[in-house]
Design an enzyme around this catalytic site. Structure first.
Site: not given
Ligand code: F6R
Ligand code: MG
Ligand code: MG
Length: 407
Positions: A231, A234, A14
């Site tokens: 983070y 995902k 991504d």
């Protein structure tokens, strides 16, 4: 002499999307196609197909260079660099998100993108399925894969196909401890499930035929949040599957996605539980609360290392037309069920099990809240000093009273 082995790779990342975390811009996919056209011309890869699920660009590549090959991974890395440039120029959201290092160091492992690769001797006919999921984690495939490869009430082939009946070896990864173990089904089925049921820790990496057919399925298990130590998105997983003739058939692979509504971790802020929504890549924009988690399933035949879909024979430049299994009306019911289940989960608001357990949350404000409350928290055992002094003589009466109540 054994035939040359072909490698099928998916590398995905991504690197920015429009709008929010919805989908990569078409120009980003075009840029990736151009890089892979050159890689094909240079002989690095045999063939390719560029697609996406939600905000993730997925590069399907076939080649004879083996897994973790520097040139193949380097081509994928270059695709993501070019796509990132465009995302930055357009000021798209999260441009370059999964690119965690400045310099490419030989393969994409640990550098941000996810990968699944399998190497095998191409059979007389080689049907392949490519699953791609967005807004979820690698162990999202565990429930469907265990149903497909371990449950004879799901896959009748496990009972009536002589080679499938010989069973499968499962490589299981402990994603927290960075360890793996190989276990065999059907003999160890219940022990396998006792690990895999904990989807926050264990995930299936590979499944191999025990009838000598080689790899049957491989999943990307790169855990982005662990890789970066923080983070960064995902780890939306992909899974490559070989089908038929001693392996689960195409229909045995797709069946569980209609028969069950499967709850998976991820969804909004990587911190919720939502239902797997099977759909075509075109329908994979996360439109409801950043989801629900999408899963697509595209099919190709392999023909001497080249991908063959519905396009005419000999198509060049990655211009393929895969068979889109979840894009069909058959899966309308699964989609309706997924929305129903996801809405039900949302009705719990910020309470478990709508949100994940504390250790699995990708976002949390709890440490800050706890820090602010440090001086206000008191022990439940600690008695206020004055009250404790007064209470001492009354102790006997209380215990007597209790005794009477019990009698
Ligand atoms: C989940 C995902 C999104 C974002 C959410 C908040 O994998 O990508 O659900 O987590 O939209 O994003 P930020 O923090 O970028 O505002
Ligand atoms: Mg994303
Ligand atoms: Mg994604």
């Amino acid at each position: 002499m054994s035939a040359e082995k072909v490698t099928v790779s998916i590398i995905k990342a991504d690197v920015g999307s429009v709008v929010g975390h919805a989908r990569p811009h078409p120009s980003m996919l075009d840029a990736a196609r151009n890089v892979l056209k050159d890689a094909q011309k240079a002989g690095t890869i045999e063939d390719f197909y560029v697609t996406r699920v939600g905000d993730d660009i997925n590069l399907y590549m076939t080649h004879y260079k083996g897994e973790n090959n520097k040139d193949v991974h380097g081509a994928a890395w270059e695709c993501f660099q070019q796509a990132t440039k465009i995302a930055k120029k357009m000021k798209l959201y999260a441009a370059g998100q999964d690119i965690l290092t400045d310099a490419f160091s030989g393969n994409v492992k640990g550098a941000g993108p996810g990968s699944a690769e399998m190497t095998f001797e191409e059979r007389g006919s080689e049907p392949l399925l490519f699953f791609m999921a967005d807004k979820t984690e690698p162990s999202a495939y565990t429930l469907p894969l265990t149903r497909i490869f371990m449950d004879p009430f799901t896959t009748t082939g496990l009972v009536i196909d002589k080679r499938a009946k010989q069973g499968f070896d499962f490589e299981i990864q402990d994603v927290m401890a960075n360890k793996k173990v190989v276990m065999s089904a059907p003999e160890e089925s219940w022990s396998i499930l006792s690990l895999l049921g904990d989807t926050s820790r264990y995930a299936i990496k590979r499944i191999n035929s025990r009838a000598g057919i080689g790899p049957a399925a491989v999943v990307s298990t790169d855990k982005l949040n662990m890789t970066a130590g923080r983070y960064v998105g995902k780890d939306d997983p992909v899974c490559i599957c070989r089908c038929q003739s001693g392996l689960p058939s195409v229909g045995e692979y797709t069946q569980p996605f209609l028969n069950s509504t499967m709850l998976v971790a991820g969804w909004m802020r990587g911190s919720h539980i939502g239902a797997f929504y099977p759909c075509s890549p075109e329908d994979s924009d996360p439109t409801y609360y950043d989801g629900p988690p999408r899963v697509c399933c595209l099919g190709f035949q392999l023909n001497n290392g080249k991908l063959q879909g519905l396009e005419p024979y000999g198509a060049k430049n990655g211009e393929h037309i895969p068979v889109d299994f979840f894009g069909t009306s058959t899966f309308d019911e699964a989609r309706r069920n997924a929305i129903r289940a996801s809405k039900f989960m949302r009705s719990q608001g910020p309470f478990v099990p709508s949100i994940l357990g504390a250790e699995e949350m990708e976002y949390t404000s709890r440490p800050d809240v706890l820090k602010e409350l440090t001086s206000r928290f008191v022990s439940l055992d600690e008695k206020p000093k004055k009250a404790a002094a007064k209470k001492a003589p009354a102790k006997k009466t209380t215990s007597k009273k209790k005794k009477v109540e019990v009698e």
